[in-house]
Motif scaffolding. Sequence first.
Motif, PDB file in Angstrom:
ATOM      1  N   ASP A  70      -5.714  31.757   7.371  1.00 47.50           N
ATOM      2  CA  ASP A  70      -6.084  32.242   8.693  1.00 47.50           C
ATOM      3  C   ASP A  70      -4.957  32.065   9.700  1.00 47.50           C
ATOM      4  N   SER A  74      -3.358  35.268  11.346  1.00 45.68           N
ATOM      5  CA  SER A  74      -3.701  35.446  12.764  1.00 45.68           C
ATOM      6  C   SER A  74      -2.746  34.713  13.699  1.00 45.68           C
ATOM      7  N   SER A 112      -6.741  38.855   8.815  1.00 41.99           N
ATOM      8  CA  SER A 112      -7.173  37.489   8.497  1.00 41.99           C
ATOM      9  C   SER A 112      -8.439  37.496   7.645  1.00 41.99           C
TER      10      SER A 112
END
Length: 198
Positions: A70, A74, A112
Amino acid sequence: MEYLKQLDTQLFMLINGSHNAFFDPMMYWLSDKLIWIPMYLLIIFLMIRRYKMQGVLMLVFVALTITLCDQTASGLLKNTVQRLRPSHEPSLSGLIYLSKAGPGGLYGFASSHAANVFGLATFLCFVLDSKFRYLKYGLFLWAFLVAYSRIYNGVHYPGDVLAGSLIGITFGYLMAKAYFSTNEYLKKKAKPDSQTNI
Protein backbone atom coordinates in the motif's frame (compact mmCIF):
# COMPACT_ATOMS: atom_id res chain seq x y z
CA MET A 1 6.28 6.05 -24.11
CA GLU A 2 3.59 8.05 -25.89
CA TYR A 3 2.59 4.94 -27.85
CA LEU A 4 2.27 2.94 -24.62
CA LYS A 5 0.10 5.65 -23.09
CA GLN A 6 -2.18 5.61 -26.13
CA LEU A 7 -2.38 1.82 -26.02
CA ASP A 8 -3.16 1.97 -22.30
CA THR A 9 -5.94 4.49 -22.92
CA GLN A 10 -7.42 2.45 -25.77
CA LEU A 11 -7.46 -0.72 -23.67
CA PHE A 12 -9.01 1.22 -20.80
CA MET A 13 -11.76 2.54 -23.06
CA LEU A 14 -12.43 -0.96 -24.36
CA ILE A 15 -12.83 -2.45 -20.86
CA ASN A 16 -14.61 0.52 -19.32
CA GLY A 17 -16.87 0.86 -22.35
CA SER A 18 -18.08 -2.74 -21.98
CA HIS A 19 -20.06 -1.96 -18.81
CA ASN A 20 -23.69 -3.01 -18.56
CA ALA A 21 -26.51 -3.10 -16.04
CA PHE A 22 -25.74 -6.70 -15.02
CA PHE A 23 -22.05 -6.24 -14.18
CA ASP A 24 -22.17 -2.65 -12.89
CA PRO A 25 -23.27 -3.48 -9.31
CA MET A 26 -21.04 -6.57 -9.25
CA MET A 27 -17.93 -4.55 -10.17
CA TYR A 28 -18.84 -1.85 -7.69
CA TRP A 29 -18.93 -4.36 -4.83
CA LEU A 30 -15.75 -6.08 -6.00
CA SER A 31 -13.92 -2.78 -5.53
CA ASP A 32 -15.45 -2.13 -2.11
CA LYS A 33 -13.06 -2.89 0.76
CA LEU A 34 -15.60 -3.40 3.53
CA ILE A 35 -17.53 -6.18 1.78
CA TRP A 36 -14.47 -8.45 2.03
CA ILE A 37 -14.17 -8.24 5.84
CA PRO A 38 -16.03 -11.58 6.38
CA MET A 39 -13.60 -13.27 3.97
CA TYR A 40 -10.60 -11.81 5.82
CA LEU A 41 -12.01 -12.96 9.16
CA LEU A 42 -12.57 -16.46 7.77
CA ILE A 43 -8.97 -16.63 6.53
CA ILE A 44 -7.70 -15.48 9.94
CA PHE A 45 -9.82 -18.13 11.65
CA LEU A 46 -8.59 -20.90 9.34
CA MET A 47 -4.95 -19.88 9.75
CA ILE A 48 -5.11 -19.78 13.55
CA ARG A 49 -7.03 -23.05 13.67
CA ARG A 50 -4.59 -24.81 11.34
CA TYR A 51 -1.24 -23.32 12.42
CA LYS A 52 -1.84 -22.10 15.99
CA MET A 53 0.98 -19.73 17.05
CA GLN A 54 2.67 -20.12 13.69
CA GLY A 55 -0.54 -18.71 12.22
CA VAL A 56 -0.11 -15.60 14.38
CA LEU A 57 3.35 -15.10 12.88
CA MET A 58 1.84 -15.52 9.40
CA LEU A 59 -0.71 -12.82 10.16
CA VAL A 60 2.04 -10.45 11.29
CA PHE A 61 3.73 -10.94 7.92
CA VAL A 62 0.39 -10.52 6.13
CA ALA A 63 0.07 -7.10 7.78
CA LEU A 64 3.64 -6.21 6.81
CA THR A 65 3.05 -7.35 3.22
CA ILE A 66 -0.08 -5.23 2.79
CA THR A 67 1.58 -2.23 4.44
CA LEU A 68 4.55 -2.41 2.08
CA CYS A 69 2.30 -2.85 -0.96
CA ASP A 70 0.00 0.00 0.00
CA GLN A 71 2.74 2.46 0.93
CA THR A 72 4.73 1.71 -2.22
CA ALA A 73 1.73 2.10 -4.53
CA SER A 74 -0.06 4.97 -2.79
CA GLY A 75 2.50 6.66 -0.57
CA LEU A 76 5.46 6.56 -2.96
CA LEU A 77 4.48 6.05 -6.61
CA LYS A 78 1.23 8.01 -6.81
CA ASN A 79 2.85 11.14 -5.37
CA THR A 80 6.04 10.67 -7.40
CA VAL A 81 4.65 9.77 -10.84
CA GLN A 82 1.50 11.91 -10.48
CA ARG A 83 -0.36 10.27 -13.34
CA LEU A 84 -3.97 11.40 -13.43
CA ARG A 85 -6.63 8.76 -13.06
CA PRO A 86 -8.79 8.37 -16.18
CA SER A 87 -11.64 9.68 -14.06
CA HIS A 88 -9.73 12.97 -13.67
CA GLU A 89 -8.33 13.18 -17.20
CA PRO A 90 -9.87 16.25 -18.92
CA SER A 91 -9.65 14.69 -22.40
CA LEU A 92 -11.81 11.74 -21.23
CA SER A 93 -14.42 13.83 -19.45
CA GLY A 94 -17.90 12.67 -20.37
CA LEU A 95 -16.58 9.64 -22.25
CA ILE A 96 -16.12 7.11 -19.46
CA TYR A 97 -18.32 5.14 -17.11
CA LEU A 98 -17.89 5.78 -13.37
CA SER A 99 -19.43 3.60 -10.67
CA LYS A 100 -21.34 5.19 -7.82
CA ALA A 101 -18.12 5.03 -5.75
CA GLY A 102 -16.99 8.13 -7.64
CA PRO A 103 -13.75 9.19 -9.34
CA GLY A 104 -11.33 8.40 -6.51
CA GLY A 105 -8.22 10.42 -5.69
CA LEU A 106 -6.39 12.56 -8.22
CA TYR A 107 -3.55 10.18 -9.11
CA GLY A 108 -3.77 6.53 -10.12
CA PHE A 109 -0.31 5.06 -10.76
CA ALA A 110 0.02 2.52 -9.29
CA SER A 111 -3.21 0.84 -8.15
CA SER A 112 -3.03 0.18 -4.42
CA HIS A 113 -6.08 -2.10 -4.68
CA ALA A 114 -4.20 -4.32 -7.13
CA ALA A 115 -1.00 -4.18 -5.08
CA ASN A 116 -2.75 -5.15 -1.85
CA VAL A 117 -4.85 -8.02 -3.18
CA PHE A 118 -2.03 -9.55 -5.23
CA GLY A 119 0.35 -9.11 -2.29
CA LEU A 120 -2.03 -11.01 -0.01
CA ALA A 121 -2.75 -13.73 -2.59
CA THR A 122 0.95 -14.26 -3.40
CA PHE A 123 2.07 -14.38 0.22
CA LEU A 124 -0.62 -16.89 1.21
CA CYS A 125 0.06 -18.97 -1.89
CA PHE A 126 3.62 -19.54 -0.69
CA VAL A 127 3.02 -20.02 3.04
CA LEU A 128 -0.18 -22.07 3.13
CA ASP A 129 0.15 -25.84 2.74
CA SER A 130 -1.54 -28.06 0.16
CA LYS A 131 -4.67 -28.41 2.29
CA PHE A 132 -5.55 -24.87 1.21
CA ARG A 133 -4.86 -25.34 -2.51
CA TYR A 134 -8.42 -24.38 -3.51
CA LEU A 135 -8.23 -21.28 -1.34
CA LYS A 136 -5.02 -20.33 -3.15
CA TYR A 137 -6.70 -20.62 -6.56
CA GLY A 138 -9.67 -18.66 -5.25
CA LEU A 139 -7.45 -15.87 -3.90
CA PHE A 140 -5.78 -15.31 -7.26
CA LEU A 141 -9.15 -15.28 -9.03
CA TRP A 142 -10.39 -12.78 -6.44
CA ALA A 143 -7.27 -10.62 -6.89
CA PHE A 144 -7.71 -10.59 -10.67
CA LEU A 145 -11.40 -9.62 -10.41
CA VAL A 146 -10.71 -6.84 -7.91
CA ALA A 147 -7.93 -5.47 -10.13
CA TYR A 148 -10.16 -5.72 -13.23
CA SER A 149 -12.98 -3.92 -11.43
CA ARG A 150 -10.75 -0.87 -10.97
CA ILE A 151 -10.54 -0.47 -14.75
CA TYR A 152 -14.21 -1.31 -15.28
CA ASN A 153 -15.22 1.31 -12.68
CA GLY A 154 -13.23 4.02 -14.45
CA VAL A 155 -10.63 4.83 -11.80
CA HIS A 156 -7.51 3.11 -13.20
CA TYR A 157 -5.79 2.47 -16.50
CA PRO A 158 -4.70 -1.12 -17.19
CA GLY A 159 -1.09 0.04 -16.74
CA ASP A 160 -1.90 1.24 -13.21
CA VAL A 161 -3.37 -2.15 -12.38
CA LEU A 162 -0.51 -4.08 -13.98
CA ALA A 163 2.08 -2.09 -12.03
CA GLY A 164 0.14 -2.55 -8.80
CA SER A 165 -0.17 -6.30 -9.42
CA LEU A 166 3.60 -6.63 -9.99
CA ILE A 167 4.27 -4.69 -6.78
CA GLY A 168 1.97 -7.04 -4.89
CA ILE A 169 3.49 -10.21 -6.37
CA THR A 170 7.02 -8.96 -5.64
CA PHE A 171 6.36 -8.04 -2.02
CA GLY A 172 4.24 -11.16 -1.49
CA TYR A 173 7.14 -13.34 -2.63
CA LEU A 174 9.80 -11.43 -0.66
CA MET A 175 7.74 -11.43 2.53
CA ALA A 176 7.07 -15.16 2.17
CA LYS A 177 10.85 -15.68 2.02
CA ALA A 178 11.25 -13.46 5.09
CA TYR A 179 8.52 -15.38 6.91
CA PHE A 180 10.19 -18.75 6.29
CA SER A 181 13.56 -17.37 7.43
CA THR A 182 12.03 -15.90 10.59
CA ASN A 183 10.10 -19.08 11.36
CA GLU A 184 13.23 -21.19 10.89
CA TYR A 185 15.22 -18.86 13.16
CA LEU A 186 12.60 -19.05 15.91
CA LYS A 187 12.54 -22.84 15.69
CA LYS A 188 16.33 -23.04 16.01
CA LYS A 189 16.29 -20.61 18.91
CA ALA A 190 13.70 -22.70 20.77
CA LYS A 191 15.45 -26.01 20.09
CA PRO A 192 18.39 -25.67 22.56
CA ASP A 193 15.97 -24.86 25.37
CA SER A 194 14.02 -28.06 24.76
CA GLN A 195 17.24 -30.07 24.61
CA THR A 196 18.43 -28.54 27.88
CA ASN A 197 15.20 -29.50 29.59
CA ILE A 198 15.71 -33.11 28.50
